[in-house]
Design a protein around this motif. Structure first.
Motif, PDB file in Angstrom:
ATOM      1  N   GLY A  59     -26.241  -0.256 -20.034  1.00  0.00           N
ATOM      2  CA  GLY A  59     -26.914   0.450 -18.958  1.00  0.00           C
ATOM      3  C   GLY A  59     -26.043   1.561 -18.454  1.00  0.00           C
ATOM      4  O   GLY A  59     -25.182   1.346 -17.614  1.00  0.00           O
ATOM      5  N   PRO A  60     -26.184   2.788 -18.967  1.00  0.00           N
ATOM      6  CA  PRO A  60     -25.306   3.884 -18.587  1.00  0.00           C
ATOM      7  C   PRO A  60     -25.346   4.135 -17.099  1.00  0.00           C
ATOM      8  O   PRO A  60     -26.391   4.061 -16.461  1.00  0.00           O
ATOM      9  CB  PRO A  60     -25.886   5.081 -19.366  1.00  0.00           C
ATOM     10  N   ALA A  61     -24.177   4.427 -16.556  1.00  0.00           N
ATOM     11  CA  ALA A  61     -24.079   4.726 -15.131  1.00  0.00           C
ATOM     12  C   ALA A  61     -24.925   5.944 -14.817  1.00  0.00           C
ATOM     13  O   ALA A  61     -24.951   6.915 -15.555  1.00  0.00           O
ATOM     14  CB  ALA A  61     -22.618   4.979 -14.757  1.00  0.00           C
ATOM     15  N   GLY A  62     -25.630   5.892 -13.695  1.00  0.00           N
ATOM     16  CA  GLY A  62     -26.409   7.030 -13.265  1.00  0.00           C
ATOM     17  C   GLY A  62     -27.839   7.023 -13.766  1.00  0.00           C
ATOM     18  O   GLY A  62     -28.648   7.836 -13.341  1.00  0.00           O
ATOM     19  N   THR A  63     -28.202   6.118 -14.681  1.00  0.00           N
ATOM     20  CA  THR A  63     -29.574   6.089 -15.170  1.00  0.00           C
ATOM     21  C   THR A  63     -30.461   5.419 -14.136  1.00  0.00           C
ATOM     22  O   THR A  63     -30.012   4.593 -13.340  1.00  0.00           O
ATOM     23  CB  THR A  63     -29.667   5.314 -16.497  1.00  0.00           C
ATOM     24  N   LYS A  64     -31.739   5.749 -14.149  1.00  0.00           N
ATOM     25  CA  LYS A  64     -32.675   5.179 -13.192  1.00  0.00           C
ATOM     26  C   LYS A  64     -32.935   3.722 -13.558  1.00  0.00           C
ATOM     27  O   LYS A  64     -33.314   3.418 -14.672  1.00  0.00           O
ATOM     28  CB  LYS A  64     -33.975   5.970 -13.192  1.00  0.00           C
ATOM     29  N   THR A  65     -32.712   2.810 -12.605  1.00  0.00           N
ATOM     30  CA  THR A  65     -32.808   1.382 -12.902  1.00  0.00           C
ATOM     31  C   THR A  65     -33.758   0.656 -11.954  1.00  0.00           C
ATOM     32  O   THR A  65     -33.730  -0.564 -11.883  1.00  0.00           O
ATOM     33  CB  THR A  65     -31.412   0.731 -12.809  1.00  0.00           C
ATOM     34  N   ASP A  66     -34.614   1.411 -11.218  1.00  0.00           N
ATOM     35  CA  ASP A  66     -35.478   0.771 -10.229  1.00  0.00           C
ATOM     36  C   ASP A  66     -36.386  -0.281 -10.857  1.00  0.00           C
ATOM     37  O   ASP A  66     -36.777  -1.247 -10.213  1.00  0.00           O
ATOM     38  CB  ASP A  66     -36.338   1.826  -9.528  1.00  0.00           C
ATOM     39  N   HIS A  67     -36.785  -0.063 -12.131  1.00  0.00           N
ATOM     40  CA  HIS A  67     -37.746  -0.951 -12.769  1.00  0.00           C
ATOM     41  C   HIS A  67     -37.100  -2.142 -13.433  1.00  0.00           C
ATOM     42  O   HIS A  67     -37.797  -3.016 -13.937  1.00  0.00           O
ATOM     43  CB  HIS A  67     -38.532  -0.161 -13.826  1.00  0.00           C
ATOM     44  N   ILE A  68     -35.768  -2.203 -13.454  1.00  0.00           N
ATOM     45  CA  ILE A  68     -35.069  -3.259 -14.176  1.00  0.00           C
ATOM     46  C   ILE A  68     -34.835  -4.447 -13.252  1.00  0.00           C
ATOM     47  O   ILE A  68     -34.248  -4.288 -12.184  1.00  0.00           O
ATOM     48  CB  ILE A  68     -33.730  -2.762 -14.743  1.00  0.00           C
ATOM     49  N   PRO A  69     -35.278  -5.653 -13.615  1.00  0.00           N
ATOM     50  CA  PRO A  69     -34.997  -6.832 -12.784  1.00  0.00           C
ATOM     51  C   PRO A  69     -33.505  -7.038 -12.602  1.00  0.00           C
ATOM     52  O   PRO A  69     -32.687  -6.632 -13.437  1.00  0.00           O
ATOM     53  CB  PRO A  69     -35.616  -7.982 -13.582  1.00  0.00           C
ATOM     54  N   ALA A  70     -33.154  -7.701 -11.501  1.00  0.00           N
ATOM     55  CA  ALA A  70     -31.743  -7.848 -11.155  1.00  0.00           C
ATOM     56  C   ALA A  70     -30.965  -8.591 -12.229  1.00  0.00           C
ATOM     57  O   ALA A  70     -29.804  -8.271 -12.491  1.00  0.00           O
ATOM     58  CB  ALA A  70     -31.615  -8.551  -9.810  1.00  0.00           C
TER      59      ALA A  70
END
Length: 437
Positions: free
Chosen positions: A75-86
Motif C-alpha cells: 500500500g504505497p504511502a499517499g494513495t487513497k485508502t478510504d475504501h480499504i477496510p482497516a
C-alpha cells in the motif's frame, strides 16, 4: 460508524495523561484535531471505535468494501485508502520495523471491526497447549480468540503448589499486552481487543468443529465444552464455559491469514523452561549470543533486549521462542505474540526475566529514554495503561493493583540498566546497533 463509551469526568492530572498518550501514539492530524474536544472542564472520552456492548446489538455492516486486495499487497504511502477496510490497511502497512506506525489512524477502526464485526465461522485453532478459537468475520477479517478462564482477581502463586507451567492463559492478558506494547512504542504486538460474544447466537450457528460440538454440554444454563488440547488443560474438570449465553474473550488479529507460514520461530536463549533455564542461570551466555550471526544480524539482538523488558513487566513465563516475519527474513522485527500467561500475579517479581539485560548490558538508547519518560510524574506507565485500557469493551481489563505493579517493575528495569551504565558507560550500554565482539 462511530460508537461512544460512557462519559468519564477527568481532572487536570488525567488530562495531562490523555495528552501524553495521544501525542505519543496518535500523532496523525485527525487526532490532533480531537485534542480540542478533550480538555474542557468536564471531558467525555469519545474514542473512535468501541464501547462496552452486548454482541447481540451488532448490526450487519456488510457493504461493497468487503471485496479487497490481498492483505499482503503493498500500500504505497499517499494513495487513497478510504475504501480499504482497516484489517487490509493494517496488513498493507506492516513493515520490517513494526506492526504499525505510531500514527496508525486505522487501528481504532480495526479494533472496532474485531469488537463488533459479524462472525461467519468459528473453529478451534490448532497448535499450542490451550484452547483458542479461529474466528472468521463476514468482512474477511480473521482473529485468534482466547476465552475467559478465570475472574480478574484469580492470581497464580508461581510456587510448588501452582507452578508456572500449569498456569492457564488469560484472555485479558492478551488485551493488556497490546496496550502496554503501544505505550512502550514497540508496536510489535498484533492488535487485540475484548469482546462479549453471544455463544448461542454467534458461535454455535457458525461452527461445524466437532471438537467443540462433540464435547458440548449445558451446565446450570451455561454452555460448556472440553475441546481438544493437552490433557492437563482440556479435561472434564477444566471446561470452557459461557456465563449464560455470553462469553468473554480476547480477539487478536491473525496476521497474514492467507499465508501458509508467515512466521518463523527461533529458540529464545533466555527461555524460562525448566531445562533451558539451567543454562543461562548457571553462566552468562551473552558472549555466545554476540558471536552468533543468527542473533546479531539485523535487529534481533536489541529486539530481544526489548522483549526482556516487556516480559519482566508482565512476568510471562511462556516465552520459549522468539518470532520473526518470514517475508522480511533477517531484517524482521521480533513479533511479540502469545502473551496470555502474563499479568498472573501482581505481588511476585521474578527479576530473572531481566537476565538478558544484566548479562549483556546493552539496550537501545531509544528504549531507555522511553522507559525514563514513563517513570516520571505526569506520564507514569501505570496511569497511561489505566487510561488506555479504560476504552476496551471489557474494561476493567486488569485489576487496579497491576498499575502500581508495572511502575515497580519498571523501576527494577531502570536500576539494572543504570548498574550497567555505571560499570561500562553510556556509550557501551545505550546503543543503536549491536557491536559484535
Amino acid at each position: 460508524m462511530k460508537i461512544y463509551r460512557r462519559g468519564v469526568k477527568l481532572d487536570l492530572s488525567i488530562a495531562v495523561v490523555v495528552m501524553f498518550l495521544l501525542l505519543l501514539h496518535m500523532t496523525g492530524m485527525m487526532y490532533k484535531r480531537e485534542l480540542h474536544q478533550l480538555f474542557n472542564e468536564e471531558v467525555n472520552i469519545s474514542k473512535r471505535g468501541f464501547r462496552r456492548f452486548r454482541s447481540s446489538e451488532i448490526v450487519d455492516k456488510e457493504d461493497e468494501t468487503s471485496k479487497v486486495p490481498s492483505e499482503v499487497a503493498e500500500g504505497p504511502a499517499g494513495t487513497k485508502t478510504d475504501h480499504i477496510p482497516a484489517y487490509n490497511m493494517f496488513h498493507q502497512r506492516i513493515t520490517k520495523d513494526a506492526m504499525y506506525e505510531p500514527s496508525a489512524f486505522y487501528i481504532f477502526n480495526l479494533l472496532d471491526e474485531l469488537a463488533t464485526g459479524e462472525i461467519s465461522n468459528v473453529s478451534l485453532f490448532p497448535g499450542g497447549s490451550q484452547i483458542k478459537f479461529k474466528i472468521h468475520f463476514k468482512n474477511g477479517n480473521v482473529a485468534i480468540a482466547k476465552p475467559k478462564r478465570h475472574d480478574r482477581g484469580r492470581y497464580w502463586a508461581y510456587d510448588q503448589s501452582e507452578p508456572f507451567w500449569l498456569d492457564n492463559e488469560r484472555h485479558n492478558a492478551e488485551i493488556a499486552s497490546f496496550h502496554l506494547d503501544r505505550i512502550l512504542n514497540f508496536r510489535r504486538v498484533p492488535p487485540c481487543v475484548g469482546r462479549i460474544v453471544n455463544f448461542r447466537k454467534e458461535i454455535l450457528p457458525n461452527t461445524k468443529d466437532e471438537e467443540i460440538l462433540s464435547t458440548l454440554y449445558i451446565n446450570n444454563g451455561n454452555f460448556c465444552f472440553i475441546g481438544n488440547c493437552v490433557p492437563w488443560f482440556c479435561n472434564d474438570n477444566n471446561p470452557i464455559c459461557s456465563e449464560g449465553d455470553f462469553m468473554e474473550m480476547s480477539l487478536c488479529v491473525l496476521v497474514y491469514p492467507s499465508v501458509e507460514h508467515p512466521f518463523q520461530d527461533r529458540p529464545f536463549p533466555w527461555s524460562q523452561g525448566i531445562v533451558e533455564s539451567e543454562i543461562w542461570k548457571e553462566r552468562n551466555i551473552c558472549t555466545e549470543m554476540l558471536v552468533d550471526p543468527e542473533i546479531t544480524m539485523g535487529r534481533f539482538f536489541l529486539d530481544l533486549m526489548d522483549l526482556a523488558v516487556f516480559d519482566h513487566l508482565i512476568q510471562n513465563y511462556d516465552r520459549h521462542h522468539f518470532t520473526i516475519v518470514v517475508r522480511f527474513n533477517v531484517e524482521s522485527f521480533v513479533v511479540i505474540v502469545d502473551n496470555g500467561k502474563g499479568f498472573g500475579n501482581p505481588w511476585k517479581d521474578d527479576t530473572s526475566f531481566l537476565a538478558p539485560i544484566y548479562q549483556c548490558c546493552r539496550i537501545r538508547n531509544s528504549t531507555y529514554q522511553t522507559l525514563l519518560d514513563l517513570s516520571t510524574d505526569g506520564s507514569k506507565l501505570g496511569n497511561l495503561l489505566r487510561l488506555s485500557l479504560s476504552q476496551d469493551p471489557l474494561a476493567p481489563v486488569i485489576t487496579e493493583i497491576f498499575f502500581a505493579t508495572l511502575e515497580r517493575r519498571l523501576g527494577q528495569v531502570l536500576r539494572e540498566i543504570d548498574k550497567c551504565i555505571e560499570n561500562y558507560g553510556n556509550g557501551e550500554v545505550l546503543v543503536d546497533k549491536v557491536v559484535v565482539i
